[in-house]
Motif scaffolding. Structure first.
Motif, mmCIF file in Angstrom:
data_model
loop_
_atom_site.group_PDB
_atom_site.id
_atom_site.type_symbol
_atom_site.label_atom_id
_atom_site.label_comp_id
_atom_site.label_asym_id
_atom_site.label_seq_id
_atom_site.Cartn_x
_atom_site.Cartn_y
_atom_site.Cartn_z
ATOM 1 N N ARG A 1 0.818 -1.211 0.000
ATOM 2 C CA ARG A 1 0.000 0.000 0.000
ATOM 3 C C ARG A 1 0.856 1.268 0.000
ATOM 4 N NH1 ARG A 1 -4.876 0.909 4.263
ATOM 5 N NH2 ARG A 1 -5.684 2.812 3.345
ATOM 6 N N MET B 1 1.707 4.996 0.947
ATOM 7 C CA MET B 1 1.333 5.889 2.053
ATOM 8 C C MET B 1 2.240 7.112 2.051
ATOM 9 S SD MET B 1 0.751 3.459 5.346
ATOM 10 C CE MET B 1 -0.073 1.885 5.226
ATOM 11 N N TRP C 1 4.117 9.797 4.367
ATOM 12 C CA TRP C 1 4.628 9.743 5.728
ATOM 13 C C TRP C 1 5.289 11.060 6.094
ATOM 14 C CZ3 TRP C 1 9.828 10.539 6.032
ATOM 15 C CH2 TRP C 1 10.596 10.208 4.927
ATOM 16 N N PHE D 1 -0.014 8.310 6.413
ATOM 17 C CA PHE D 1 -1.327 8.744 5.952
ATOM 18 C C PHE D 1 -1.699 8.007 4.668
ATOM 19 C CE2 PHE D 1 0.326 12.106 8.532
ATOM 20 C CZ PHE D 1 -0.770 12.612 9.206
ATOM 21 N N ASP D 2 -2.980 7.786 4.478
ATOM 22 C CA ASP D 2 -3.488 7.098 3.297
ATOM 23 C C ASP D 2 -3.134 7.887 2.036
ATOM 24 O OD1 ASP D 2 -4.849 5.447 1.575
ATOM 25 O OD2 ASP D 2 -6.842 6.039 2.249
ATOM 26 N N THR E 1 -6.242 7.739 -1.965
ATOM 27 C CA THR E 1 -7.491 8.488 -2.108
ATOM 28 C C THR E 1 -7.741 8.817 -3.578
ATOM 29 O OG1 THR E 1 -6.364 10.588 -1.763
ATOM 30 C CG2 THR E 1 -7.246 9.507 0.195
ATOM 31 N N LYS F 1 -6.646 9.907 5.710
ATOM 32 C CA LYS F 1 -6.628 9.853 7.172
ATOM 33 C C LYS F 1 -5.325 9.257 7.702
ATOM 34 C CE LYS F 1 -8.871 5.392 7.457
ATOM 35 N NZ LYS F 1 -9.905 4.582 8.008
ATOM 36 N N LEU F 2 -5.063 9.546 8.956
ATOM 37 C CA LEU F 2 -3.904 8.991 9.640
ATOM 38 C C LEU F 2 -4.121 7.490 9.806
ATOM 39 C CD1 LEU F 2 -1.235 9.442 11.247
ATOM 40 C CD2 LEU F 2 -2.667 9.698 13.276
ATOM 41 N N LEU F 3 -3.171 6.685 9.328
ATOM 42 C CA LEU F 3 -3.294 5.233 9.414
ATOM 43 C C LEU F 3 -2.487 4.645 10.566
ATOM 44 C CD1 LEU F 3 -3.012 4.396 5.616
ATOM 45 C CD2 LEU F 3 -5.086 4.514 7.008
ATOM 46 N N MET F 4 -1.359 5.303 10.890
ATOM 47 C CA MET F 4 -0.471 4.731 11.893
ATOM 48 C C MET F 4 0.482 5.812 12.379
ATOM 49 S SD MET F 4 2.054 1.504 10.950
ATOM 50 C CE MET F 4 1.744 1.763 9.234
#
Length: 146
Positions: A61, A63, A65, A75-76, A79, A86-89
């Motif tokens: 995936r 992302m 960062w 973050f994703d 989109t 959104k914040l993923l981790m």
């Protein structure tokens, strides 16, 4: 990452920062790994279902960062608009270490593996050729894995 995307990412990060926390660097990477078995099964299944007219591949995936002086936030990036989602981790910086940077598949990109204390499995980050400098920069700012 172009300046517009960087600004959008910084806007997403800003409300999440604690008092005095500063963003050091931002970029994009593919996070995680996909086993060879899963890749082969997915390709075979889609090929069989579509009589070979469509070929599908599975990839880690993407992302966005942002590394701050206290944590690494992901973050994703999947989109529809391409804007950071959104914040993923969020990983505490003091609990992370990075494996030495090495060449990714076919030698085009770079990759490193982040190890987080208390976690069994590391988090693999793969950087496309355009983001090689970001990989080296990130790895140099995080403690080296022993």
């Amino acid at each position: 990452m172009n300046n517009r995307r960087r600004q959008q990412l910084l806007q997403s990060v800003a409300p999440l920062l604690t008092e005095g926390e500063q963003v050091e660097i931002t970029s994009v990477a593919k996070v995680g790994s996909v086993s060879a078995r899963r890749r082969v099964l997915t390709t075979a299944l889609v090929g069989a279902l579509t009589a070979g007219t469509v070929i599908a591949t599975v990839q880690p995936r993407p992302m966005y960062w942002a590394l701050t002086d206290r944590r690494l936030m992901f973050f994703d990036a999947s989109t529809m608009s391409g804007r950071p989602g959104k914040l993923l981790m969020s990983l505490p910086r003091q609990l992370m270490s990075a494996a030495p940077v090495k060449k990714a598949l076919l030698g085009l990109g770079l990759q490193t593996v982040l190890t987080v204390q208390g976690q069994e499995q590391g988090l693999k980050l793969t950087f496309p050729p355009a983001y090689k400098a970001a990989c080296r920069d990130l790895a140099s700012r995080i403690a080296v894995a022993a």
